[in-house]
Design a protein around this motif. Structure first.
Motif, PDB file in Angstrom:
ATOM      1  N   ARG A  91       0.824  -1.206   0.000  1.00 50.77           N
ATOM      2  CA  ARG A  91       0.000   0.000   0.000  1.00 50.77           C
ATOM      3  C   ARG A  91       0.861   1.260   0.000  1.00 50.77           C
ATOM      4  NH1 ARG A  91      -3.217   0.895   5.128  1.00 50.77           N
ATOM      5  NH2 ARG A  91      -1.590   2.384   5.555  1.00 50.77           N
ATOM      6  N   LEU A  92       1.926   1.265   0.803  1.00 51.17           N
ATOM      7  CA  LEU A  92       2.799   2.435   0.869  1.00 51.17           C
ATOM      8  C   LEU A  92       3.544   2.665  -0.439  1.00 51.17           C
ATOM      9  CD1 LEU A  92       4.275   2.102   4.462  1.00 51.17           C
ATOM     10  CD2 LEU A  92       2.559   3.730   3.663  1.00 51.17           C
ATOM     11  N   SER A  93       3.974   1.602  -1.089  1.00 51.68           N
ATOM     12  CA  SER A  93       4.703   1.775  -2.345  1.00 51.68           C
ATOM     13  C   SER A  93       3.791   2.255  -3.468  1.00 51.68           C
ATOM     14  CB  SER A  93       5.400   0.470  -2.742  1.00 51.68           C
ATOM     15  OG  SER A  93       4.454  -0.528  -3.041  1.00 51.68           O
ATOM     16  N   ALA A  94       2.487   2.033  -3.338  1.00 50.33           N
ATOM     17  CA  ALA A  94       1.546   2.494  -4.364  1.00 50.33           C
ATOM     18  C   ALA A  94       1.166   3.963  -4.184  1.00 50.33           C
ATOM     19  CB  ALA A  94       0.280   1.631  -4.332  1.00 50.33           C
ATOM     20  N   GLN A  95       1.439   4.534  -3.010  1.00 50.23           N
ATOM     21  CA  GLN A  95       1.079   5.930  -2.767  1.00 50.23           C
ATOM     22  C   GLN A  95       2.155   6.849  -3.334  1.00 50.23           C
ATOM     23  OE1 GLN A  95       0.627   6.260   1.459  1.00 50.23           O
ATOM     24  NE2 GLN A  95      -1.438   5.430   1.449  1.00 50.23           N
ATOM     25  N   PRO A  96       1.747   7.964  -3.937  1.00 51.98           N
ATOM     26  CA  PRO A  96       2.739   8.899  -4.469  1.00 51.98           C
ATOM     27  C   PRO A  96       3.404   9.675  -3.322  1.00 51.98           C
ATOM     28  CG  PRO A  96       0.540   9.792  -4.772  1.00 51.98           C
ATOM     29  CD  PRO A  96       0.383   8.387  -4.233  1.00 51.98           C
ATOM     30  N   ALA A  97       4.658  10.040  -3.538  1.00 54.97           N
ATOM     31  CA  ALA A  97       5.364  10.874  -2.564  1.00 54.97           C
ATOM     32  C   ALA A  97       4.894  12.314  -2.730  1.00 54.97           C
ATOM     33  CB  ALA A  97       6.863  10.787  -2.789  1.00 54.97           C
ATOM     34  N   VAL A  98       4.740  13.015  -1.629  1.00 57.38           N
ATOM     35  CA  VAL A  98       4.268  14.402  -1.657  1.00 57.38           C
ATOM     36  C   VAL A  98       5.369  15.288  -1.095  1.00 57.38           C
ATOM     37  CG1 VAL A  98       2.525  15.995  -0.795  1.00 57.38           C
ATOM     38  CG2 VAL A  98       1.889  13.647  -1.352  1.00 57.38           C
ATOM     39  N   ASP A  99       5.737  16.324  -1.851  1.00 55.77           N
ATOM     40  CA  ASP A  99       6.751  17.270  -1.389  1.00 55.77           C
ATOM     41  C   ASP A  99       6.040  18.417  -0.692  1.00 55.77           C
ATOM     42  OD1 ASP A  99       8.933  18.834  -0.915  1.00 55.77           O
ATOM     43  OD2 ASP A  99       9.286  19.358  -3.021  1.00 55.77           O
ATOM     44  N   ILE A 100       6.241  18.537   0.617  1.00 53.97           N
ATOM     45  CA  ILE A 100       5.577  19.609   1.363  1.00 53.97           C
ATOM     46  C   ILE A 100       6.526  20.760   1.642  1.00 53.97           C
ATOM     47  CG2 ILE A 100       3.913  18.056   2.419  1.00 53.97           C
ATOM     48  CD1 ILE A 100       5.594  18.275   5.008  1.00 53.97           C
ATOM     49  N   GLY A 101       7.721  20.687   1.106  1.00 56.75           N
ATOM     50  CA  GLY A 101       8.695  21.752   1.315  1.00 56.75           C
ATOM     51  C   GLY A 101       9.444  21.570   2.625  1.00 56.75           C
ATOM     52  N   ARG A 102      10.209  22.581   2.975  1.00 51.78           N
ATOM     53  CA  ARG A 102      11.008  22.521   4.200  1.00 51.78           C
ATOM     54  C   ARG A 102      10.120  22.799   5.406  1.00 51.78           C
ATOM     55  NH1 ARG A 102      16.508  22.704   3.980  1.00 51.78           N
ATOM     56  NH2 ARG A 102      16.524  23.822   5.957  1.00 51.78           N
ATOM     57  N   TRP A 103      10.420  22.143   6.502  1.00 53.51           N
ATOM     58  CA  TRP A 103       9.698  22.370   7.746  1.00 53.51           C
ATOM     59  C   TRP A 103      10.584  21.967   8.904  1.00 53.51           C
ATOM     60  CZ3 TRP A 103       8.814  18.077  10.825  1.00 53.51           C
ATOM     61  CH2 TRP A 103       8.980  16.843  10.200  1.00 53.51           C
ATOM     62  N   ASN A 104      10.203  22.430  10.095  1.00 49.08           N
ATOM     63  CA  ASN A 104      10.927  22.011  11.288  1.00 49.08           C
ATOM     64  C   ASN A 104       9.908  21.531  12.321  1.00 49.08           C
ATOM     65  OD1 ASN A 104       9.985  24.262  12.807  1.00 49.08           O
ATOM     66  ND2 ASN A 104      11.613  25.524  11.951  1.00 49.08           N
ATOM     67  N   ARG A 105      10.417  21.061  13.409  1.00 49.99           N
ATOM     68  CA  ARG A 105       9.536  20.479  14.422  1.00 49.99           C
ATOM     69  C   ARG A 105       8.506  21.481  14.951  1.00 49.99           C
ATOM     70  NH1 ARG A 105      11.092  18.772  20.346  1.00 49.99           N
ATOM     71  NH2 ARG A 105      12.115  20.740  20.079  1.00 49.99           N
ATOM     72  N   ASP A 106       8.892  22.728  15.117  1.00 52.10           N
ATOM     73  CA  ASP A 106       7.972  23.742  15.639  1.00 52.10           C
ATOM     74  C   ASP A 106       6.795  23.980  14.693  1.00 52.10           C
ATOM     75  OD1 ASP A 106       9.453  24.079  17.916  1.00 52.10           O
ATOM     76  OD2 ASP A 106      10.688  25.686  17.045  1.00 52.10           O
ATOM     77  N   ASP A 107       6.967  23.721  13.394  1.00 56.68           N
ATOM     78  CA  ASP A 107       5.875  23.900  12.433  1.00 56.68           C
ATOM     79  C   ASP A 107       4.752  22.911  12.663  1.00 56.68           C
ATOM     80  OD1 ASP A 107       7.296  25.942  11.205  1.00 56.68           O
ATOM     81  OD2 ASP A 107       8.194  24.614   9.702  1.00 56.68           O
ATOM     82  N   LEU A 108       5.011  21.834  13.373  1.00 55.55           N
ATOM     83  CA  LEU A 108       3.998  20.822  13.592  1.00 55.55           C
ATOM     84  C   LEU A 108       2.996  21.225  14.679  1.00 55.55           C
ATOM     85  CD1 LEU A 108       6.220  17.628  13.537  1.00 55.55           C
ATOM     86  CD2 LEU A 108       4.804  18.534  11.699  1.00 55.55           C
ATOM     87  N   TYR A 109       3.316  22.225  15.460  1.00 54.36           N
ATOM     88  CA  TYR A 109       2.474  22.619  16.581  1.00 54.36           C
ATOM     89  C   TYR A 109       1.904  24.005  16.353  1.00 54.36           C
ATOM     90  CZ  TYR A 109       5.010  18.772  18.644  1.00 54.36           C
ATOM     91  OH  TYR A 109       5.541  17.548  18.884  1.00 54.36           O
ATOM     92  N   GLU A 110       0.641  24.165  16.722  1.00 53.81           N
ATOM     93  CA  GLU A 110       0.014  25.491  16.624  1.00 53.81           C
ATOM     94  C   GLU A 110       0.530  26.364  17.747  1.00 53.81           C
ATOM     95  OE1 GLU A 110      -4.202  25.503  16.302  1.00 53.81           O
ATOM     96  OE2 GLU A 110      -4.200  23.660  15.150  1.00 53.81           O
ATOM     97  N   ARG A 111       0.648  27.618  17.471  1.00 49.12           N
ATOM     98  CA  ARG A 111       1.088  28.570  18.498  1.00 49.12           C
ATOM     99  C   ARG A 111      -0.001  29.525  18.827  1.00 49.12           C
ATOM    100  NH1 ARG A 111       7.348  29.726  17.847  1.00 49.12           N
ATOM    101  NH2 ARG A 111       7.923  27.593  17.552  1.00 49.12           N
TER     102      ARG A 111
END
Length: 80
Positions: A60-80
Motif C-alpha cells: 500500500r505504501l509503495s503504491a502511494q505517491p510521494a508528496v513534497d511539502i517543502g522545508r519544515w521544522n519540528r515547531d511547524d507541527l504545533y500550533e502557536r
C-alpha cells in the motif's frame, strides 16, 4: 477457531494453556468482562499473520505517491 477463556481462568491454567498452544497448535482468546483483550497463538501462526500484514502495508505504501511539502521544522507541527 479460537477458544474463549476468561482472564481469571487463563491465569489459573496458564501452564496448561501454553502446553496446548505449543503441543497441539490450539489458540485462545483471553477475555475480560466478556470482551476480548488478548490472543494466545502458536508463534508460527503469529509470525505468518505479521508477515502478511507487513507485506500488505508495504504494498500500500509503495503504491502511494510521494508528496513534497517543502522545508519544515519540528515547531511547524504545533500550533502557536
Amino acid at each position: 477457531m479460537d477458544t474463549a477463556i476468561s482472564a481469571a481462568d487463563a491465569n489459573r491454567a496458564f501452564s496448561r494453556l501454553l502446553r496446548e498452544v505449543r503441543e497441539e497448535g490450539r489458540s485462545f482468546v483471553v477475555t475480560a468482562h466478556g470482551k476480548p483483550v488478548a490472543r494466545l497463538v502458536p508463534c508460527d501462526a503469529a509470525d505468518d499473520a505479521r508477515g502478511a500484514a507487513r507485506a500488505k502495508l508495504l504494498a500500500r505504501l509503495s503504491a502511494q505517491p510521494a508528496v513534497d511539502i517543502g522545508r519544515w521544522n519540528r515547531d511547524d507541527l504545533y500550533e502557536r
